[in-house]
Motif scaffolding. Structure first.
Motif, PDB file in Angstrom:
ATOM      1  N   ALA B  85       0.971  -1.285  -0.323  1.00  0.00           N
ATOM      2  CA  ALA B  85      -0.098  -0.249   0.072  1.00  0.00           C
ATOM      3  C   ALA B  85       0.930   0.892  -0.142  1.00  0.00           C
ATOM      4  CB  ALA B  85      -0.918   0.059   1.522  1.00  0.00           C
ATOM      5  N   ASP B  86       2.278   0.878   0.595  1.00  0.00           N
ATOM      6  CA  ASP B  86       2.915   1.884  -0.451  1.00  0.00           C
ATOM      7  C   ASP B  86       4.364   1.727  -0.563  1.00  0.00           C
ATOM      8  OD1 ASP B  86       3.613   0.953   2.456  1.00  0.00           O
ATOM      9  OD2 ASP B  86       3.990   2.564   3.282  1.00  0.00           O
ATOM     10  N   LYS B  87       4.998   2.724  -0.805  1.00  0.00           N
ATOM     11  CA  LYS B  87       6.554   2.842  -1.632  1.00  0.00           C
ATOM     12  C   LYS B  87       7.546   2.429  -0.390  1.00  0.00           C
ATOM     13  CE  LYS B  87       7.058   5.365  -5.424  1.00  0.00           C
ATOM     14  NZ  LYS B  87       6.827   6.748  -5.934  1.00  0.00           N
ATOM     15  N   ALA B  88       7.601   2.866   1.286  1.00  0.00           N
ATOM     16  CA  ALA B  88       8.345   2.305   1.770  1.00  0.00           C
ATOM     17  C   ALA B  88       8.168   1.051   2.161  1.00  0.00           C
ATOM     18  CB  ALA B  88       7.754   3.175   3.351  1.00  0.00           C
ATOM     19  N   ALA B  93      11.013  -4.078   1.291  1.00  0.00           N
ATOM     20  CA  ALA B  93      11.073  -5.617   1.020  1.00  0.00           C
ATOM     21  C   ALA B  93      12.519  -5.603  -0.677  1.00  0.00           C
ATOM     22  CB  ALA B  93       9.818  -5.831  -0.083  1.00  0.00           C
ATOM     23  N   THR B  94      12.464  -4.841  -1.634  1.00  0.00           N
ATOM     24  CA  THR B  94      13.503  -4.447  -2.606  1.00  0.00           C
ATOM     25  C   THR B  94      14.433  -5.015  -1.763  1.00  0.00           C
ATOM     26  OG1 THR B  94      11.745  -3.293  -3.864  1.00  0.00           O
ATOM     27  CG2 THR B  94      14.431  -3.046  -4.770  1.00  0.00           C
ATOM     28  N   SER B  95      14.958  -3.978  -0.633  1.00  0.00           N
ATOM     29  CA  SER B  95      16.115  -3.533  -0.470  1.00  0.00           C
ATOM     30  C   SER B  95      16.433  -4.494   0.362  1.00  0.00           C
ATOM     31  CB  SER B  95      16.471  -2.683   0.195  1.00  0.00           C
ATOM     32  OG  SER B  95      15.514  -2.744   1.351  1.00  0.00           O
ATOM     33  N   ALA B 100      11.422  -9.814  -7.956  1.00  0.00           N
ATOM     34  CA  ALA B 100      12.169  -9.835  -8.900  1.00  0.00           C
ATOM     35  C   ALA B 100      12.057  -8.704  -9.953  1.00  0.00           C
ATOM     36  CB  ALA B 100      11.808 -10.844  -9.743  1.00  0.00           C
ATOM     37  N   GLY B 101      13.395  -7.999 -10.184  1.00  0.00           N
ATOM     38  CA  GLY B 101      13.586  -6.757 -10.713  1.00  0.00           C
ATOM     39  C   GLY B 101      12.278  -5.485  -9.771  1.00  0.00           C
ATOM     40  N   ALA B 102      12.308  -4.392 -10.568  1.00  0.00           N
ATOM     41  CA  ALA B 102      12.065  -3.143 -10.090  1.00  0.00           C
ATOM     42  C   ALA B 102      10.265  -2.996 -10.149  1.00  0.00           C
ATOM     43  CB  ALA B 102      11.950  -2.244 -10.516  1.00  0.00           C
ATOM     44  N   PRO B 103      10.112  -3.440  -8.498  1.00  0.00           N
ATOM     45  CA  PRO B 103       8.148  -3.243  -8.495  1.00  0.00           C
ATOM     46  C   PRO B 103       7.773  -1.532  -9.435  1.00  0.00           C
ATOM     47  CG  PRO B 103       9.241  -4.131  -7.043  1.00  0.00           C
ATOM     48  CD  PRO B 103      10.542  -3.016  -7.298  1.00  0.00           C
ATOM     49  N   SER B 104       6.192  -1.779  -9.956  1.00  0.00           N
ATOM     50  CA  SER B 104       5.425  -0.854 -10.122  1.00  0.00           C
ATOM     51  C   SER B 104       4.586  -0.034  -9.912  1.00  0.00           C
ATOM     52  CB  SER B 104       5.716  -0.964 -11.775  1.00  0.00           C
ATOM     53  OG  SER B 104       4.615  -2.994 -12.083  1.00  0.00           O
TER      54      SER B 104
END
Lengths: 263, 249
Positions: B85-88, B93-95, B100-104
């Motif tokens: 629900a937010d980028k943070a 999760a990404t860091s 896999a890859g960049a979320p959009s």
């Protein structure tokens, strides 16, 4: 007292039971950020939550004794259908899911509820106050005291009381000088259990009282919030709660030891 | 009713495929989607659509707070798709190397003021009408609370809430029950409450948007299906369902 010895194999499932209960708690201790612990626990939010929890739980324990002890006395002398009804009512909150307890309080004492509305009209608006926290905690904690004390009263012998009455003591004197001293250990352990249960109260408080630092956000609610924000703080506060609960339960075990039965 | 219709459609599709030459039901493949709690109804209906279009695939959802979902992913919970629900939280999760890859970005949500049906406390907006009234908001630190604080700052208003909840649904239920006089929630929550609440739009609410991001997980064994589900969410069908629930307003 001589007891038959247990078969050895009982130790295996018993050991498994101990591991099952102890491993999650020990895992928590391993995961605690010990170095940062003092800083995490010294944050204003944590201090407020701990202080609020201790205050409300103390008040809850007093209320539980003041109201629950007389109830236990009456129940212990009651027989028949109404005794069953009374006993059931007095113990159901123990086994209710906490959220259900909160919803029940809300539909009874909420601002839109008949009783809550009547109270509000007379200047007692419980919504989002520390009072609501105490009400929620007492609702779920008092049954522990009632059950502990009633059990002790039923198993206590009546002969001293009867003897005192025969010698001319009035009912209040018998209660004060004979019955209460006999069940004092049970009252103490019941009070400690009620305190411990109030300390862990979460669902009813969240549903009924809300969550505001210093007013309604007790230790479990702060942990619930920090779980979303900062896991380390949540775990640090959880350890405080585990230690407090362990101390209370260990204290209870001391009270329930009856020197005269250990011959 | 919509769900029922979709279910019928699914059964029809299933029945048709069963009559085709390769006899016997196709082996079931499971696609596990972790999604923010606010996506509950929209994603459930998109899941039904997806299953109808991909016979033999079963979409399983786990709806929870975004932060809780990240914790579960970190602990090794098996998921193919994660929608935050937010980028943070997605950044967490990404860091942690979970994606896999960049979320959009796939949709947005904005805040609004809600009051119980009938507006008993006569609230008119984020103004003096709130003085002495019972306002409930989300706590700072959880996505809706961070957004609320930012919006109040931008609008130059000081909020004096009687309660700061951990979940936006707790704000909503307290307003629905009339326990609170007003609450700040997402437009989608206001919409989901139906006529139990009255919505009072906050002018300038669009200054603070919550960005919803979606991505496939690194450990997914269904990379193609995960990508197809993400395409459905981002595509016209997904956007239609989301818009109907108040997203992207």
């Amino acid at each position: 007292m001589i007891r038959p010895s247990l078969p050895r194999w009982v130790l295996v499932p018993a050991g498994a039971a101990v591991l099952f209960l102890a491993v999650p708690l020990l895992a928590m201790l391993v995961r605690v950020p010990w170095v940062a612990l003092p800083t995490l626990l010294a944050s204003p939010a944590a201090v407020d939550a701990l202080w609020l929890s201790l205050r409300t739980c103390a008040l809850t324990t007093v209320l539980s004794v003041v109201l629950g002890l007389p109830l236990a006395l009456v129940l212990s002398r009651s027989r028949g259908r109404w005794a069953v009804v009374g006993r059931t009512l007095a113990t159901v909150p123990m086994v209710l899911p906490p959220v259900v307890a909160g919803l029940a309080l809300l539909v009874a004492l909420g601002r839109r509820a008949p009783l809550g509305g009547w109270l509000a009209a007379h200047g007692v608006d419980l919504a989002f106050t520390t009072g609501a926290v105490v009400v929620a905690q007492t609702f779920v904690a008092m049954p522990y005291l009632v059950v502990a004390v009633e059990g002790a009263l039923r198993s206590a012998s009546d002969e001293y009381g009867v003897a005192a009455a025969t010698l001319g003591a009035g009912p209040t004197t018998v209660l004060r000088r004979v019955t209460l001293p006999l069940v004092a250990p049970a009252v103490a352990s019941g009070a400690a259990l009620a305190f411990a249960r109030a300390l862990g109260e979460f669902g009813a408080t969240l549903t009924f009282a809300g969550s505001l630092q210093g007013t309604t956000r007790t230790l479990p609610l702060e942990i619930y919030l920090q779980r979303e924000v900062d896991t380390d703080t949540a775990i640090a506060l959880s350890v405080v709660l585990i230690v407090l609960a362990a101390v209370l339960v260990a204290g209870t075990a001391r009270f329930t030891k009856r020197p005269w039965s250990e011959t | 009713m919509k769900k029922f219709a979709a279910l019928v459609a699914l059964l029809v599709v299933g029945a048709c495929s069963a009559t085709q030459p390769p006899a016997g039901p196709a082996p079931t493949t499971q696609l596990v989607v972790f999604a923010a709690a606010s996506l509950n109804t929209t994603f459930a209906s998109l899941g039904t659509q997806f299953e109808a279009a991909h016979p033999g695939v079963k979409v399983t959802f786990s709806f929870d707070g975004s932060a809780a979902l990240v914790d579960q992913l970190k602990a090794g919970a098996p998921a193919d798709v994660f929608a935050s629900a937010d980028k943070a939280n997605m950044d967490k999760a990404t860091s942690a190397g979970l994606m896999a890859g960049a979320p959009s970005l796939f949709t947005t949500n904005v805040l609004t003021l809600i009051v119980p049906a009938g507006n008993p406390a006569k609230i008119t907006g984020l103004d003096a009408s709130l003085d002495g009234k019972k306002l409930v908001v989300c706590a700072d630190g959880v996505p809706c609370g961070t957004a609320t604080k930012k919006l109040a700052g931008l609008l130059g208003v000081t909020l004096k809430p009687v309660s700061e909840e951990t979940k936006v649904t707790d704000v909503r239920t307290k307003v629905e029950s009339g326990q609170a006089d007003a609450g700040i929630v997402y437009v989608t929550d206001a919409k989901a409450s139906g006529d139990k609440v009255k919505t009072i739009a906050i002018s300038g609410a669009d200054k603070v948007r919550n960005d919803y991001v979606i991505g496939a997980t690194k450990d997914s064994k269904q990379a193609a299906l995960a990508a197809a589900f993400i395409e459905l969410v981002k595509g016209p069908d997904g956007q239609k369902v989301l818009a109907a629930a108040g997203f992207g307003a």
